[in-house]
Design an enzyme around this catalytic site. Sequence first.
Site, short mmCIF file in Angstrom:
data_model
loop_
_atom_site.label_atom_id
_atom_site.label_comp_id
_atom_site.label_asym_id
_atom_site.label_seq_id
_atom_site.Cartn_x
_atom_site.Cartn_y
_atom_site.Cartn_z
N SER A 90 -7.15 -3.42 34.72
CA SER A 90 -6.80 -2.58 33.57
C SER A 90 -5.47 -2.97 32.96
O SER A 90 -5.30 -2.91 31.73
CB SER A 90 -6.77 -1.11 34.00
OG SER A 90 -5.88 -0.91 35.09
N THR A 91 -4.50 -3.39 33.78
CA THR A 91 -3.21 -3.80 33.23
C THR A 91 -3.36 -5.06 32.41
O THR A 91 -2.76 -5.20 31.33
CB THR A 91 -2.18 -4.00 34.35
OG1 THR A 91 -2.10 -2.82 35.14
CG2 THR A 91 -0.80 -4.32 33.79
N ASP A 119 -1.77 -5.36 43.36
CA ASP A 119 -2.01 -4.06 44.00
C ASP A 119 -0.81 -3.59 44.81
O ASP A 119 -0.60 -2.39 44.97
CB ASP A 119 -3.24 -4.14 44.90
CG ASP A 119 -4.49 -4.50 44.12
OD1 ASP A 119 -4.73 -3.85 43.08
OD2 ASP A 119 -5.21 -5.42 44.52
N LYS A 154 -3.68 -8.61 46.33
CA LYS A 154 -4.57 -8.52 45.19
C LYS A 154 -6.01 -8.41 45.68
O LYS A 154 -6.28 -8.63 46.84
CB LYS A 154 -4.42 -9.77 44.29
CG LYS A 154 -3.07 -9.85 43.60
CD LYS A 154 -2.94 -11.11 42.74
CE LYS A 154 -4.09 -11.30 41.80
NZ LYS A 154 -4.34 -10.12 40.94
N ARG A 214 -8.40 -5.67 44.59
CA ARG A 214 -9.14 -4.41 44.51
C ARG A 214 -10.32 -4.52 43.55
O ARG A 214 -11.30 -3.79 43.66
CB ARG A 214 -8.21 -3.28 44.06
CG ARG A 214 -7.17 -2.86 45.07
CD ARG A 214 -7.73 -2.56 46.43
NE ARG A 214 -8.76 -1.52 46.41
CZ ARG A 214 -9.59 -1.29 47.41
NH1 ARG A 214 -9.57 -2.04 48.49
NH2 ARG A 214 -10.47 -0.31 47.32
N GLY A 215 -10.22 -5.46 42.61
CA GLY A 215 -11.32 -5.69 41.68
C GLY A 215 -12.32 -6.72 42.20
O GLY A 215 -13.21 -7.13 41.46
N GLU A 226 -8.89 -15.56 41.48
CA GLU A 226 -7.48 -15.26 41.23
C GLU A 226 -6.57 -16.20 42.01
O GLU A 226 -5.59 -16.73 41.48
CB GLU A 226 -7.18 -13.80 41.60
CG GLU A 226 -7.79 -12.80 40.63
CD GLU A 226 -7.65 -11.37 41.08
OE1 GLU A 226 -7.77 -10.47 40.22
OE2 GLU A 226 -7.44 -11.12 42.28
N LYS A 284 3.19 0.26 42.45
CA LYS A 284 2.74 -0.88 43.27
C LYS A 284 3.88 -1.51 44.08
O LYS A 284 3.64 -2.43 44.86
CB LYS A 284 2.12 -1.95 42.36
CG LYS A 284 1.07 -1.43 41.39
CD LYS A 284 -0.14 -0.89 42.11
CE LYS A 284 -1.15 -0.30 41.13
NZ LYS A 284 -1.70 -1.27 40.18
#
Length: 233
Positions: free
Chosen positions: A33-34, A88, A98, A100-101, A107, A125
């Site tokens: 989202s960010t 995260d 990182k 969570r998605g 990545e 975070k």
Amino acid sequence: MYEYLKKLSSIYALRMFIDKIRDSKVLGIGTGSTVKYFIDELIRLGMLKDKKVVVSSYATHNYLYKHGIDAYTPINCNYADIYVDGLDEINANLDIIKGRGAALLWEKQLAIRSKLRIYIADYTKVNPEQYLYMKPVPIEVVPNAVYYVIEKLTILGYKPVLRIGKMKDGPIITDNGNFIIDLVYEKIQNAKQVDEEIKKINGVVETGLFPNNLVDYVIVSYPGNIVKVYSRR
């Protein structure tokens, strides 16, 4: 408030590195989202024209496609000039978590291949300690090894939990057709060492531990329109 802070860190990062981003030929963009706020600003300023954009997930690929922008996956990219993504958790050593998605494999591939790595986040975070402890560590695992990996992680003293889908029955499936195990632990003192240790287990594809050698700048927004820049450079 949190959505505002996400947008704030995104805009600040863009302004801080606008010349480098404008001059880049290959731009890596992460997931979450960010990052969407960052993409929106890039689109608004017309900065994605005549640029090769490489994404860390099909979710980001689809978001760009809806805005008329073609993008590539890491299979089409051996390097990137700049990589921008969210996170995260970040500790005082600039180690981050990182995934969570469930996009951690691409990545990390982009982080490894990029000349400049920039992460954007809000203050929730930030972990002021020298170790990681706030968030579970996602681990991508091939399906036919998932219970073997869970057993080995348990022997090592961790609490592995298979991530189950909320909108579907069964485990979360990554863009690579793999499963995600979320690793619950007390503290991780040495992110690089733990990352290497876990990846020695047969069936583990990648972990969501990004040691600080994969981190150049972290842009963090705080209430009151405050933005802090953390850097290894």
